[in-house]
Write an enzyme that holds these catalytic residues in place. Sequence first.
Site, PDB file in Angstrom:
ATOM      1  N   HIS A 141       0.844  -1.190   0.000  1.00  0.00           N
ATOM      2  CA  HIS A 141       0.000   0.000   0.000  1.00  0.00           C
ATOM      3  C   HIS A 141       0.878   1.238   0.000  1.00  0.00           C
ATOM      4  O   HIS A 141       2.096   1.139   0.098  1.00  0.00           O
ATOM      5  CB  HIS A 141      -1.005  -0.012   1.160  1.00  0.00           C
ATOM      6  CG  HIS A 141      -0.391   0.081   2.533  1.00  0.00           C
ATOM      7  ND1 HIS A 141       0.402  -0.902   3.068  1.00  0.00           N
ATOM      8  CD2 HIS A 141      -0.474   1.050   3.486  1.00  0.00           C
ATOM      9  CE1 HIS A 141       0.771  -0.555   4.299  1.00  0.00           C
ATOM     10  NE2 HIS A 141       0.262   0.639   4.572  1.00  0.00           N
ATOM     11  N   HIS A 161       4.564  -4.743  10.655  1.00  0.00           N
ATOM     12  CA  HIS A 161       5.067  -4.128  11.891  1.00  0.00           C
ATOM     13  C   HIS A 161       5.187  -5.144  13.023  1.00  0.00           C
ATOM     14  O   HIS A 161       4.432  -6.121  13.068  1.00  0.00           O
ATOM     15  CB  HIS A 161       4.107  -3.023  12.384  1.00  0.00           C
ATOM     16  CG  HIS A 161       4.065  -1.819  11.495  1.00  0.00           C
ATOM     17  ND1 HIS A 161       4.874  -0.728  11.696  1.00  0.00           N
ATOM     18  CD2 HIS A 161       3.303  -1.549  10.414  1.00  0.00           C
ATOM     19  CE1 HIS A 161       4.607   0.190  10.775  1.00  0.00           C
ATOM     20  NE2 HIS A 161       3.656  -0.281   9.974  1.00  0.00           N
ATOM     21  N   HIS A 221       1.450   3.918   1.928  1.00  0.00           N
ATOM     22  CA  HIS A 221       1.994   4.693   3.048  1.00  0.00           C
ATOM     23  C   HIS A 221       3.520   4.800   2.967  1.00  0.00           C
ATOM     24  O   HIS A 221       4.199   3.827   2.637  1.00  0.00           O
ATOM     25  CB  HIS A 221       1.560   4.074   4.384  1.00  0.00           C
ATOM     26  CG  HIS A 221       0.114   4.334   4.701  1.00  0.00           C
ATOM     27  ND1 HIS A 221      -0.610   3.574   5.588  1.00  0.00           N
ATOM     28  CD2 HIS A 221      -0.735   5.307   4.245  1.00  0.00           C
ATOM     29  CE1 HIS A 221      -1.858   4.048   5.656  1.00  0.00           C
ATOM     30  NE2 HIS A 221      -1.949   5.089   4.861  1.00  0.00           N
ATOM     31  N   ASP A 239      -0.246  -3.776   6.272  1.00  0.00           N
ATOM     32  CA  ASP A 239      -0.882  -3.247   7.485  1.00  0.00           C
ATOM     33  C   ASP A 239      -2.351  -3.657   7.580  1.00  0.00           C
ATOM     34  O   ASP A 239      -3.162  -2.921   8.138  1.00  0.00           O
ATOM     35  CB  ASP A 239      -0.783  -1.715   7.512  1.00  0.00           C
ATOM     36  CG  ASP A 239       0.630  -1.227   7.802  1.00  0.00           C
ATOM     37  OD1 ASP A 239       1.511  -2.058   8.056  1.00  0.00           O
ATOM     38  OD2 ASP A 239       0.834   0.006   7.760  1.00  0.00           O
ATOM     39  N   HIS A 267      -7.568  -0.680   5.304  1.00  0.00           N
ATOM     40  CA  HIS A 267      -6.528   0.193   5.868  1.00  0.00           C
ATOM     41  C   HIS A 267      -6.280   1.340   4.887  1.00  0.00           C
ATOM     42  O   HIS A 267      -6.243   2.508   5.273  1.00  0.00           O
ATOM     43  CB  HIS A 267      -5.261  -0.627   6.100  1.00  0.00           C
ATOM     44  CG  HIS A 267      -4.096   0.159   6.606  1.00  0.00           C
ATOM     45  ND1 HIS A 267      -4.053   0.718   7.864  1.00  0.00           N
ATOM     46  CD2 HIS A 267      -2.905   0.477   6.026  1.00  0.00           C
ATOM     47  CE1 HIS A 267      -2.898   1.349   8.028  1.00  0.00           C
ATOM     48  NE2 HIS A 267      -2.187   1.218   6.924  1.00  0.00           N
ATOM     49  N   ASP A 305       5.907   4.761   5.041  1.00  0.00           N
ATOM     50  CA  ASP A 305       6.765   3.816   5.772  1.00  0.00           C
ATOM     51  C   ASP A 305       6.792   2.443   5.090  1.00  0.00           C
ATOM     52  O   ASP A 305       7.454   1.526   5.570  1.00  0.00           O
ATOM     53  CB  ASP A 305       6.358   3.711   7.256  1.00  0.00           C
ATOM     54  CG  ASP A 305       4.967   3.140   7.467  1.00  0.00           C
ATOM     55  OD1 ASP A 305       4.051   3.515   6.709  1.00  0.00           O
ATOM     56  OD2 ASP A 305       4.793   2.307   8.378  1.00  0.00           O
ATOM     57  N   HIS A 306       6.107   2.318   3.952  1.00  0.00           N
ATOM     58  CA  HIS A 306       6.146   1.072   3.170  1.00  0.00           C
ATOM     59  C   HIS A 306       6.763   1.263   1.786  1.00  0.00           C
ATOM     60  O   HIS A 306       7.238   0.302   1.189  1.00  0.00           O
ATOM     61  CB  HIS A 306       4.738   0.470   3.049  1.00  0.00           C
ATOM     62  CG  HIS A 306       4.204   0.020   4.379  1.00  0.00           C
ATOM     63  ND1 HIS A 306       4.109  -1.302   4.729  1.00  0.00           N
ATOM     64  CD2 HIS A 306       3.802   0.723   5.464  1.00  0.00           C
ATOM     65  CE1 HIS A 306       3.652  -1.395   5.980  1.00  0.00           C
ATOM     66  NE2 HIS A 306       3.457  -0.181   6.443  1.00  0.00           N
TER      67      HIS A 306
HETATM   68 ZN   LIG Z   1      -0.078   1.657   6.501  1.00  0.00          ZN
END
Ligand SMILES: [Zn+2]
Length: 254
Positions: free
Chosen positions: A53, A166, A55, A128, A111, A57-58
């Site tokens: 996805h 995570h 985001h 996530d 999400h 942090d990905h």
């Molecule tokens: Zn995420």
Amino acid sequence: MLEIVPVNAFRDNYIWTLRNEAYAAVVDPGEARPVKDYLAREKLQLAAILATHHHPDHVGGVAELLETRRVPVYGPKNEPIATLTRPVAEGDTVTIPELGVSFAVLDIPGHTRAHVAYYGADSLFCGDTLFACGCGRVFEGTPEQMYASLRKLGALPDDTKVYCGHEYTLANIKFARTVDPKNAALAALEARAARLRDAGKPTLPTTLGEEKQTNPFLRCREPAVIESANKYLGARLADPVRVFAAIREWKNRS
Ligand SMILES: [Zn+2]
């Protein structure tokens, strides 16, 4: 021989790295540096990047990784990820010839709007959406979508290894025990997860079979979970989507 190893990023992200003796593919590289270090240390060549996805942090490390080598970047067709070269959605297959492995793409919105999972080699990379003993927050989709996505993942074989984005397991277990206090499998999992974290090891992967025994968000039809959701809401309901929405909201506030 395919191996799957975690590369740590930020505070609690895992960049799952699929590798053999010569090549590696990475899932959700939120930053490039730890991946570059790992590839250099292990003398591996990058073969592909997979994103679940949009985001940061990905996907935040994708552009920098592409500067070292132009590799295919797979990710959800309907999300804003500028670095994608191979947009995918449910029904597509991702094949990484260098690693001799293929993955089915599953749409698991909730999400984010078009979050995808990759399923193959008895392994599930679910970003996530599903966490060990928990699930992601519902940011862009609806509780109905998120619950349907979790049910879809839950329908895969019990021995599927679950690689999530995570290390949230201990906090998730703590919440799960308030929702499902008499669940003996949860108590056993808590002890095991605490031992792993004390030893500095990841609690992942888990298996879908374990998740179905312990994860409250996959157990919205269990009487104990329904009862806790009703106590939280001060209501009497049994519809699993509403039970899911109630415990998701409860967790957001806890
Ligand atoms: Zn995420």
